[in-house]
Structure formats: structure tokens, C-alpha cells
Design a protein around this motif. Structure first.
Motif, short mmCIF file in Angstrom:
data_model
loop_
_atom_site.label_atom_id
_atom_site.label_comp_id
_atom_site.label_asym_id
_atom_site.label_seq_id
_atom_site.Cartn_x
_atom_site.Cartn_y
_atom_site.Cartn_z
N LEU A 196 1.09 -1.28 -0.09
CA LEU A 196 -0.04 -0.12 0.16
C LEU A 196 0.59 1.06 -0.29
O LEU A 196 1.85 1.66 0.96
N VAL A 197 0.37 2.18 -0.64
CA VAL A 197 1.21 3.48 -0.68
C VAL A 197 1.51 4.12 1.03
O VAL A 197 1.98 5.23 1.31
N ASP A 198 0.57 4.33 1.89
CA ASP A 198 0.18 4.55 3.13
C ASP A 198 0.55 3.20 3.72
O ASP A 198 0.15 3.61 4.73
N GLY A 199 1.16 2.09 3.67
CA GLY A 199 1.25 1.16 4.41
C GLY A 199 2.55 0.37 5.35
O GLY A 199 2.26 0.63 6.58
N ASP A 200 3.52 1.96 5.11
CA ASP A 200 3.84 2.44 6.43
C ASP A 200 4.28 3.05 7.28
O ASP A 200 3.63 4.21 7.42
N TRP A 201 3.30 2.23 8.61
CA TRP A 201 2.95 3.31 10.02
C TRP A 201 3.82 4.08 10.11
O TRP A 201 3.02 5.55 10.60
N GLY A 202 5.18 3.78 10.54
CA GLY A 202 5.94 5.56 10.87
C GLY A 202 5.74 6.66 9.57
O GLY A 202 6.11 7.27 10.06
N ALA A 203 5.84 6.48 8.60
CA ALA A 203 5.91 7.46 7.86
C ALA A 203 4.33 8.85 7.99
O ALA A 203 4.52 9.38 8.07
N GLY A 204 3.02 7.98 8.88
CA GLY A 204 2.52 8.76 9.92
C GLY A 204 1.49 9.56 8.53
O GLY A 204 0.64 9.99 9.03
N TYR A 205 0.71 8.69 7.50
CA TYR A 205 0.16 8.81 6.95
C TYR A 205 -1.43 9.18 7.68
O TYR A 205 -1.78 7.93 8.10
N PHE A 206 -2.38 10.01 7.09
CA PHE A 206 -3.53 10.31 8.11
C PHE A 206 -3.32 9.92 9.74
O PHE A 206 -4.41 9.64 10.39
N GLN A 207 -2.51 10.55 10.21
CA GLN A 207 -2.36 10.79 12.19
C GLN A 207 -2.70 12.07 12.39
O GLN A 207 -2.95 12.85 11.23
N ASN A 208 -3.52 11.83 13.26
CA ASN A 208 -3.74 13.20 14.20
C ASN A 208 -2.66 14.15 14.91
O ASN A 208 -2.21 13.79 15.22
#
Length: 470
Positions: free
Chosen positions: A281-293
């Protein structure tokens, strides 16, 4: 115990400053004023209501909001709750004992995302008659048109608690269950992420009814809160209409695969099931912070330091490769420590005692983000209310690469909401997917030295190797 004199704040102040996590504590008990929790345009839950409530500043709200600079911090709350703790550690707080392992009894481990410990403790409290209900997050039986796939509920049986097992990376809020706890006498346990548990403890200090009825708190280690758009991104990338999604699983357990190989799994209304491993997934790297509050950028609690007992995943070998799942557990309540020890003797739990260093090692990335990274973020002035944290602002001594990583995470967190919103408005998923793919390549080049981007960054680093910050 209340905080000393606090400056008056309003819900609007916290929201406009990007410090609202959406816990719903400010709305609990305030529905008669027209206050409610609602989705914002980015798929996050925020308080809203008439200006008489939303814009009204008060010291009470300033004491209750977990991200208010005038609320008691985790050290003070834990010091009041666990004054006689056997161990005091600056990173994971006060505690009696820490463990790594899993539930041996029944199918708790197989049914959960990790080692089954969260569900086991909640169920054990019910079985022993220590609580009448457990407030926890579970799948919605009928997701609404806004796509609220999960929400808090109160379970009053072992079976209902077990039905809420597994991880939920989705916005939820506490207002309705807190109102139910106020309305229905009994003893309750509340399960939540660190800031939610902090919020519950701040409320208990102000509200005698909640203080009397909330008997236990069960904390979940947390990386950050995602928006509801994360599910929509799954649907876009799996090429299914968002309104056809009936249910979501973020982590499908498979004993034959490492525990840290996450799989996004959607069940559609026609019964079909689609899935994809997170690393595709293009946003599947948790550490990158996609959609983070945005509030998560100013959190310094990784392991729920104010909870009676808290749980996370053992992200170190050999446990991270064990597809059955393994928990790390920190027990702070002497009463719960006695329950755990009794279950260990009876063979119902398989746990090994560990120290604070081991716990920190299993959550190493989270501690870097919320210690080193937080110190860097605090050093930069921002609009609105300035957070007050236990970490001191600092930028000196931080390598350029680490600064770039923290800068890019913050940009990804902010712009993923905006780019997705635009792509959603113009009905062009490819806009977000293309942006996500490009930013992920750059982020992973910075973080892991992957591909051409990583090699180029390495060359730049070597060029500046003799610079003053090295």
C-alpha cells in the motif's frame, strides 16, 4: 486531585490549535447544551456545538482535556494512582512488573491481534465479578452512512468482550459510554489508548460518580491515531467502492507468517472479501504517519503510563516473527499484579518477567518519535496553544538525516489529509495514490536508504559528514 489554577480554555481553542485527539471527554455530560462529536472534513472526530458551549472558556475544560497545557501530566497522575510502585522508570512510568508472553488459556491468543492479553484481563475482571461491564472498542453492527465502522460499547459478558478483540486503527470517542457509566450504576473497566486513559483519569478527578464507578483502566500502547480516510484509502487501492465496504480488519492473523506482516482486509456488502499486505500500500508504512491526527505529534506517552495495566506488541525477535502474536505487558496496579501472578501459577498465562529496557526496546521507534522527535517539534513555534510536555524542546546534536525524517513525517501527516480530501472531492483516487507513492519512496529513502533516492541521500550525507552537526 485537581490541577492548580489553570487558564480558561474552550474546545474551539484546542481544535483550532491542532491539539484535539477526539476523545469526546469534553462532550460527555454536555449533550443538553447541544454538544456532540462529529466528523470533520478529514475524517476525524471533533467536538462541535453552539458557540455558547464550543467557544466558552473555562478552567474546568482546561483541566479535563488531555492535550491541554494546564491538565495534569502523566507523571503526576501516575504518582497519585501508584505512589508505592515497585519500579519507577522515566520512559515507561511506575509499575509493579513487566512481562512478555501470551495467554495459554482457551483461544484468547488465536482470536486477538497479538497475544490475547487485553481480552483475557477484561474477561477475567468480569468472571471474577470485579466489574459489571467493560467499555471497549468493537465493530459496529451496522456502519452508518458516515462510515463509522467501530465504536465504544459496554460489554457485560465474556462472549461480548471477546467479540471486540483485535486492533482498530480508526477514530472512536468516549462520550456515549461515559454517559452510560454515569447513568447505570455498577463497576466498570475502560480499555483505551494512552491519551484516552489519561482523559478518563482527568475526568475521574473531577466527577465523583466516574471516580466511584470506573474501577480499572486497561491501556493500549499507541503509535498514533488514524483518520477514517485510512479505510477509504484501502478501498481505493483494492479497487472497490467505499460505500460497498461492510467491515474492516487491519491485521489478519496467520500463524505461518511473521506477526508484523500486516494485512488490510475488507468485507464487502455482497459477501466478497478483498485484501492486501500493508507493504504493497502507498500508505502502509506506519512510521511515515499517513492520516495521523495532528495531536499525536505532541504526545509523550507510548505505553499508557496512567493505566492500571497496559499492553503492546513484542516488536523484537524472536517474538515479531511469531505469527501467533506476543504481548508485552506493564502492570501498575498491585491488585492486577496479584491476579496475573495467580494465573501464571495456574498455567493460564505464559509470561516471562522482563525489565523496562526490554519494554522500551519493543517500542523503540515509538520512543524515538515521542522523545527525540517530540523535542525537535517542540522547538518550532506553532500557531495557537503551545503544548506543554515532559520532554524539553531541543534541536542541537540531532543529525541532519533525523531532522529530515521528523520534518517529513510532519509534512506527510498534514498533507495526506489535504491531498486525500482534494482527490475525494474531484473523484480522482489516482491523485492521492500517486502522491502517496512518491512521498513513501522519499520517506523510505530517508529512513531505510532504499532505492535511488536513498542512495542519493546517502551521498549528500557523506558530503556533509564533516559539518558542524556531525
Amino acid at each position: 486531585m485537581r490541577s492548580p489554577d489553570a487558564r480558561p480554555l474552550a474546545p474551539r481553542d484546542i481544535v483550532s490549535s491542532g491539539l484535539c485527539i477526539g476523545c469526546g471527554a469534553c462532550v460527555a455530560g454536555a449533550t443538553s447544551s447541544g454538544a456532540t462529536m462529529a466528523w470533520d472534513r478529514y475524517g476525524q472526530l471533533k467536538p462541535t456545538g453552539p458557540d455558547a458551549w464550543y467557544a466558552r472558556r473555562s478552567t474546568t475544560f482546561a483541566r479535563l482535556c488531555p492535550f491541554s497545557p494546564d491538565a495534569r501530566d502523566e507523571d503526576r497522575i501516575a504518582g497519585e494512582l501508584y505512589p508505592d510502585a515497585r519500579v519507577v522508570d522515566a520512559r515507561i512510568g511506575r509499575f509493579e512488573q513487566a512481562y512478555v508472553g501470551a495467554v495459554a488459556e482457551a483461544d484468547f491468543r488465536a482470536a486477538g491481534s497479538s497475544g490475547g492479553m487485553v481480552t483475557w484481563v477484561a474477561a477475567e475482571l468480569l468472571r471474577r465479578g470485579l466489574v459489571d461491564g467493560v467499555a471497549h472498542v468493537a465493530p459496529a453492527t451496522d456502519p452508518d452512512s458516515e462510515g463509522r465502522f467501530f465504536g465504544y460499547r459496554i460489554s457485560r459478558s465474556d462472549a461480548d468482550v471477546r467479540a471486540g478483540a483485535k486492533s482498530r486503527y480508526y477514530p472512536i470517542e468516549l462520550s456515549q459510554v461515559l454517559d452510560e457509566i454515569r447513568a447505570v450504576p455498577g463497576r466498570y473497566a475502560v480499555v483505551g489508548i494512552p491519551c484516552f486513559i489519561k482523559s478518563v483519569n482527568l475526568l475521574r478527578a473531577e466527577d465523583p460518580v466516574l471516580q466511584d464507578r470506573i474501577a480499572y483502566t486497561l491501556g493500549l500502547y499507541c503509535g498514533h491515531m488514524k483518520s477514517a480516510r485510512f479505510v477509504e484509502s484501502f478501498a481505493w487501492q483494492l479497487d472497490v467502492p467505499r460505500d460497498e465496504v461492510k467491515a474492516v480488519e487491519y491485521r489478519m492473523k496467520n500463524a505461518d507468517r511473521p506477526a508484523n506482516w500486516y494485512t488490510a482486509h475488507l468485507t464487502l456488502k455482497d459477501g466478497r472479501q478483498v485484501w492486501q499486505d500493508w507493504w504493497h500500500l502507498v500508505d502502509g508504512d506506519w512510521g511515515a504517519g499517513y492520516f495521523q491526527n495532528s495531536a499525536c505529534n505532541f504526545c509523550d506517552d507510548v505505553v499508557a503510563e496512567t493505566a492500571d495495566i497496559s499492553f503492546g506488541d513484542a516488536w523484537v525477535e524472536p517474538y515479531s516473527s511469531d505469527g501467533r502474536g506476543t504481548n508485552v505487558v506493564v502492570v501498575r496496579s498491585a491488585e492486577l499484579q496479584a491476579i496475573v501472578e495467580e494465573a501464571l501459577v495456574a498455567g493460564r498465562l505464559e509470561l516471562k518477567a522482563v525489565d523496562a529496557d526490554f519494554i522500551v526496546g519493543t517500542q523503540a521507534a515509538g520512543f524515538r518519535q515521542r522523545r527525540e522527535g517530540l523535542a525537535w517539534r517542540l522547538a518550532h513555534r506553532r500557531r495557537g496553544i503551545q503544548p506543554r510536555k515532559r520532554v524539553a524542546a531541543a534541536t542541537t546534536g540531532l543529525p541532519r538525516r533525523r531532522k529530515l525524517i521528523y520534518w517529513m513525517r510532519a509534512r506527510i501527516s498534514a498533507w495526506s489529509h489535504r491531498i486525500f480530501f482534494l482527490a475525494r472531492e474531484i473523484e480522482r483516487p489516482s491523485l492521492y495514490i500517486g502522491w502517496g507513492r512518491a512521498t513513501l519512496a522519499l520517506y523510505q529513502g530517508l529512513t531505510y536508504s532504499r532505492g535511488r533516492i536513498g542512495a542519493a541521500i546517502d551521498r549528500i550525507e557523506r558530503t556533509f559528514a564533516s559539518g558542524p552537526e556531525r
